[in-house]
Design a protein around this motif. Structure first.
Motif, PDB file in Angstrom:
ATOM      1  N   MET A 120     -45.163 -15.705  10.287  1.00 19.27           N
ATOM      2  CA  MET A 120     -44.087 -16.596  10.720  1.00 19.27           C
ATOM      3  C   MET A 120     -44.451 -17.244  12.043  1.00 19.27           C
ATOM      4  O   MET A 120     -45.143 -16.644  12.863  1.00 19.27           O
ATOM      5  CB  MET A 120     -42.771 -15.825  10.837  1.00 19.27           C
ATOM      6  CG  MET A 120     -42.194 -15.402   9.498  1.00 19.27           C
ATOM      7  SD  MET A 120     -40.649 -14.487   9.664  1.00 19.27           S
ATOM      8  CE  MET A 120     -41.297 -12.898  10.196  1.00 19.27           C
ATOM      9  N   ALA A 121     -43.964 -18.452  12.249  1.00 21.98           N
ATOM     10  CA  ALA A 121     -44.323 -19.220  13.431  1.00 21.98           C
ATOM     11  C   ALA A 121     -43.676 -18.638  14.675  1.00 21.98           C
ATOM     12  O   ALA A 121     -42.552 -18.145  14.652  1.00 21.98           O
ATOM     13  CB  ALA A 121     -43.893 -20.671  13.253  1.00 21.98           C
ATOM     14  N   LYS A 122     -44.414 -18.735  15.799  1.00 20.48           N
ATOM     15  CA  LYS A 122     -43.871 -18.319  17.079  1.00 20.48           C
ATOM     16  C   LYS A 122     -42.884 -19.372  17.578  1.00 20.48           C
ATOM     17  O   LYS A 122     -42.950 -20.539  17.213  1.00 20.48           O
ATOM     18  CB  LYS A 122     -44.998 -18.137  18.090  1.00 20.48           C
ATOM     19  CG  LYS A 122     -45.923 -16.972  17.797  1.00 20.48           C
ATOM     20  CD  LYS A 122     -46.976 -16.809  18.868  1.00 20.48           C
ATOM     21  CE  LYS A 122     -48.009 -17.915  18.807  1.00 20.48           C
ATOM     22  NZ  LYS A 122     -49.128 -17.663  19.743  1.00 20.48           N
ATOM     23  N   GLU A 123     -41.994 -18.919  18.442  1.00 19.17           N
ATOM     24  CA  GLU A 123     -41.008 -19.801  19.071  1.00 19.17           C
ATOM     25  C   GLU A 123     -41.197 -19.743  20.579  1.00 19.17           C
ATOM     26  O   GLU A 123     -41.492 -18.684  21.135  1.00 19.17           O
ATOM     27  CB  GLU A 123     -39.592 -19.350  18.708  1.00 19.17           C
ATOM     28  CG  GLU A 123     -38.498 -20.170  19.386  1.00 19.17           C
ATOM     29  CD  GLU A 123     -37.110 -19.590  19.203  1.00 19.17           C
ATOM     30  OE1 GLU A 123     -36.161 -20.110  19.825  1.00 19.17           O
ATOM     31  OE2 GLU A 123     -36.981 -18.603  18.446  1.00 19.17           O
ATOM     32  N   ARG A 124     -41.022 -20.886  21.242  1.00 19.75           N
ATOM     33  CA  ARG A 124     -41.093 -20.927  22.696  1.00 19.75           C
ATOM     34  C   ARG A 124     -39.883 -21.663  23.259  1.00 19.75           C
ATOM     35  O   ARG A 124     -39.450 -22.658  22.693  1.00 19.75           O
ATOM     36  CB  ARG A 124     -42.365 -21.635  23.175  1.00 19.75           C
ATOM     37  CG  ARG A 124     -43.647 -20.859  22.975  1.00 19.75           C
ATOM     38  CD  ARG A 124     -44.832 -21.542  23.654  1.00 19.75           C
ATOM     39  NE  ARG A 124     -46.050 -20.772  23.521  1.00 19.75           N
ATOM     40  CZ  ARG A 124     -46.900 -20.873  22.507  1.00 19.75           C
ATOM     41  NH1 ARG A 124     -46.643 -21.722  21.527  1.00 19.75           N
ATOM     42  NH2 ARG A 124     -47.986 -20.128  22.462  1.00 19.75           N
ATOM     43  N   PHE A 125     -39.374 -21.157  24.364  1.00 21.62           N
ATOM     44  CA  PHE A 125     -38.333 -21.882  25.087  1.00 21.62           C
ATOM     45  C   PHE A 125     -38.367 -21.472  26.546  1.00 21.62           C
ATOM     46  O   PHE A 125     -38.932 -20.427  26.899  1.00 21.62           O
ATOM     47  CB  PHE A 125     -36.947 -21.646  24.479  1.00 21.62           C
ATOM     48  CG  PHE A 125     -36.459 -20.229  24.571  1.00 21.62           C
ATOM     49  CD1 PHE A 125     -35.717 -19.784  25.665  1.00 21.62           C
ATOM     50  CD2 PHE A 125     -36.730 -19.320  23.556  1.00 21.62           C
ATOM     51  CE1 PHE A 125     -35.266 -18.477  25.738  1.00 21.62           C
ATOM     52  CE2 PHE A 125     -36.279 -18.006  23.630  1.00 21.62           C
ATOM     53  CZ  PHE A 125     -35.547 -17.596  24.729  1.00 21.62           C
ATOM     54  N   SER A 126     -37.794 -22.287  27.420  1.00 19.46           N
ATOM     55  CA  SER A 126     -37.814 -22.001  28.846  1.00 19.46           C
ATOM     56  C   SER A 126     -36.430 -22.190  29.448  1.00 19.46           C
ATOM     57  O   SER A 126     -35.551 -22.830  28.858  1.00 19.46           O
ATOM     58  CB  SER A 126     -38.824 -22.898  29.572  1.00 19.46           C
ATOM     59  OG  SER A 126     -38.288 -24.180  29.789  1.00 19.46           O
ATOM     60  N   GLU A 127     -36.253 -21.648  30.645  1.00 16.84           N
ATOM     61  CA  GLU A 127     -34.983 -21.800  31.339  1.00 16.84           C
ATOM     62  C   GLU A 127     -34.730 -23.246  31.702  1.00 16.84           C
ATOM     63  O   GLU A 127     -33.574 -23.670  31.830  1.00 16.84           O
ATOM     64  CB  GLU A 127     -34.956 -20.924  32.591  1.00 16.84           C
ATOM     65  CG  GLU A 127     -33.589 -20.862  33.248  1.00 16.84           C
ATOM     66  CD  GLU A 127     -33.538 -19.976  34.471  1.00 16.84           C
ATOM     67  OE1 GLU A 127     -32.416 -19.767  34.978  1.00 16.84           O
ATOM     68  OE2 GLU A 127     -34.602 -19.495  34.928  1.00 16.84           O
ATOM     69  N   ALA A 128     -35.788 -24.039  31.858  1.00 16.08           N
ATOM     70  CA  ALA A 128     -35.630 -25.451  32.221  1.00 16.08           C
ATOM     71  C   ALA A 128     -34.808 -26.201  31.182  1.00 16.08           C
ATOM     72  O   ALA A 128     -34.098 -27.166  31.513  1.00 16.08           O
ATOM     73  CB  ALA A 128     -36.997 -26.101  32.390  1.00 16.08           C
ATOM     74  N   GLU A 129     -34.872 -25.775  29.918  1.00 13.98           N
ATOM     75  CA  GLU A 129     -34.136 -26.445  28.853  1.00 13.98           C
ATOM     76  C   GLU A 129     -32.630 -26.253  28.987  1.00 13.98           C
ATOM     77  O   GLU A 129     -31.862 -26.972  28.351  1.00 13.98           O
ATOM     78  CB  GLU A 129     -34.617 -25.922  27.496  1.00 13.98           C
ATOM     79  CG  GLU A 129     -36.083 -26.207  27.218  1.00 13.98           C
ATOM     80  CD  GLU A 129     -36.611 -25.412  26.039  1.00 13.98           C
ATOM     81  OE1 GLU A 129     -35.782 -24.887  25.255  1.00 13.98           O
ATOM     82  OE2 GLU A 129     -37.836 -25.307  25.897  1.00 13.98           O
ATOM     83  N   GLU A 130     -32.220 -25.294  29.807  1.00 18.29           N
ATOM     84  CA  GLU A 130     -30.798 -25.003  29.977  1.00 18.29           C
ATOM     85  C   GLU A 130     -30.172 -25.786  31.123  1.00 18.29           C
ATOM     86  O   GLU A 130     -28.980 -25.670  31.385  1.00 18.29           O
ATOM     87  CB  GLU A 130     -30.621 -23.497  30.234  1.00 18.29           C
ATOM     88  CG  GLU A 130     -31.205 -22.631  29.123  1.00 18.29           C
ATOM     89  CD  GLU A 130     -31.255 -21.162  29.504  1.00 18.29           C
ATOM     90  OE1 GLU A 130     -30.747 -20.820  30.605  1.00 18.29           O
ATOM     91  OE2 GLU A 130     -31.808 -20.366  28.725  1.00 18.29           O
ATOM     92  N   HIS A 131     -30.990 -26.585  31.821  1.00 17.79           N
ATOM     93  CA  HIS A 131     -30.520 -27.308  32.997  1.00 17.79           C
ATOM     94  C   HIS A 131     -30.859 -28.785  32.865  1.00 17.79           C
ATOM     95  O   HIS A 131     -31.642 -29.190  31.998  1.00 17.79           O
ATOM     96  CB  HIS A 131     -31.161 -26.733  34.261  1.00 17.79           C
ATOM     97  CG  HIS A 131     -30.866 -25.275  34.473  1.00 17.79           C
ATOM     98  ND1 HIS A 131     -29.763 -24.827  35.145  1.00 17.79           N
ATOM     99  CD2 HIS A 131     -31.535 -24.158  34.065  1.00 17.79           C
ATOM    100  CE1 HIS A 131     -29.755 -23.507  35.169  1.00 17.79           C
ATOM    101  NE2 HIS A 131     -30.822 -23.067  34.509  1.00 17.79           N
TER     102      HIS A 131
END
Length: 251
Positions: free
Chosen positions: A1-12
């Motif tokens: 299954m594919a990995k997922e990436r996200f950062s705190e910057a996306e919340e601001h």
């Protein structure tokens, strides 16, 4: 299954954060029964952003891969945190702030699921300091950066494994052992393993660093959830847990 990436910057709002922590998720196969958060090392003081090319986060990739390979069929999801900046930075405790952000995201996605922490060097300190998160059940700290001021109560009721090479010249095996001694009556269980001839960066006895830490976390995960972890992956942990002298284990 594919990995997922996200950062705190996306919340601001765009451009409002100079540097932001980022998580890479290796998903579980099927329903998630538990989550492990992998924490990398760093420096005492630095507000330089962490890049993927830096050795500290890169050093933890094999751990995350092994956790996923052995644990994902049983429902373990693996989160790898890349810190916002390279340093602990005194009272800023930058790495701890980032870890608590990641733990909050785990709670939002997987409320009530057990969480396990694995950290190296500064990441080991971070893991022990973040162990008071209500979902955390066990911590593995590899060559952690500890001293007499490291808080103790955060590991109350948790299982703790500390692994330190006796040839480490960057962080102190003696301080790690003293910490383990101080938390014996606070933590649910404490194990201290000395890797003879091993230094700070885990080049010596690398398979032991990898397999022992992953096996220990999978044993905790299996005990907590009843997840069907393959017995062959639990053998290293079984050997450590069966040792009559829990703070005198040599490998």
């Amino acid at each position: 299954m594919a990995k997922e990436r996200f950062s705190e910057a996306e919340e601001h709002a765009a451009g409002s954060m100079a540097h932001a922590p980022e998580v890479t998720i290796r998903p579980a196969e099927g329903a998630v029964r538990g989550v492990v958060l992998v924490l990398h090392g760093g420096r005492s003081n630095s507000f330089e952003p962490v890049r993927s090319r830096h050795l500290s986060p890169a050093r933890m990739i094999p751990f995350a891969r092994l956790l996923s390979s052995w644990g994902s069929p049983a429902g373990l999801e693996t989160w790898s945190l890349r810190n916002s900046v390279r340093g602990w930075n005194g009272e800023h405790m930058s790495a701890l702030h980032d870890a608590r952000w990641a733990l909050q995201r785990i709670r939002e996605r997987h409320p009530g699921k057990p969480v396990y922490l694995l950290g190296h060097s500064m990441g080991g300190l971070t893991a022990l300091c973040a162990a008071d998160d209500p979902q955390v059940r066990a911590v593995v700290a590899l060559a952690p950066w500890l001293d007499s001021t490291t808080p103790l109560q955060q590991v109350s009721g948790r299982r703790v494994l500390i692994v330190h090479g006796d040839a480490d010249r960057w962080t102190s095996p003696r301080q790690s052992l003293r910490y383990a001694q101080r938390i014996q009556h606070i933590a649910d269980d404490v194990r201290y393993v000395t890797l003879t001839g091993a230094g700070h960066f885990m080049f010596t006895k690398l398979p032991v660093w990898h397999e022992l830490s992953v096996s220990y976390l999978l044993k905790s995960f299996s005990d907590d959830t009843g997840a069907p972890v393959d017995a062959k992956y639990l053998r290293r942990a079984a050997g450590v847990l069966a040792t009559p002298s829990p703070l005198g284990i040599m490998q």
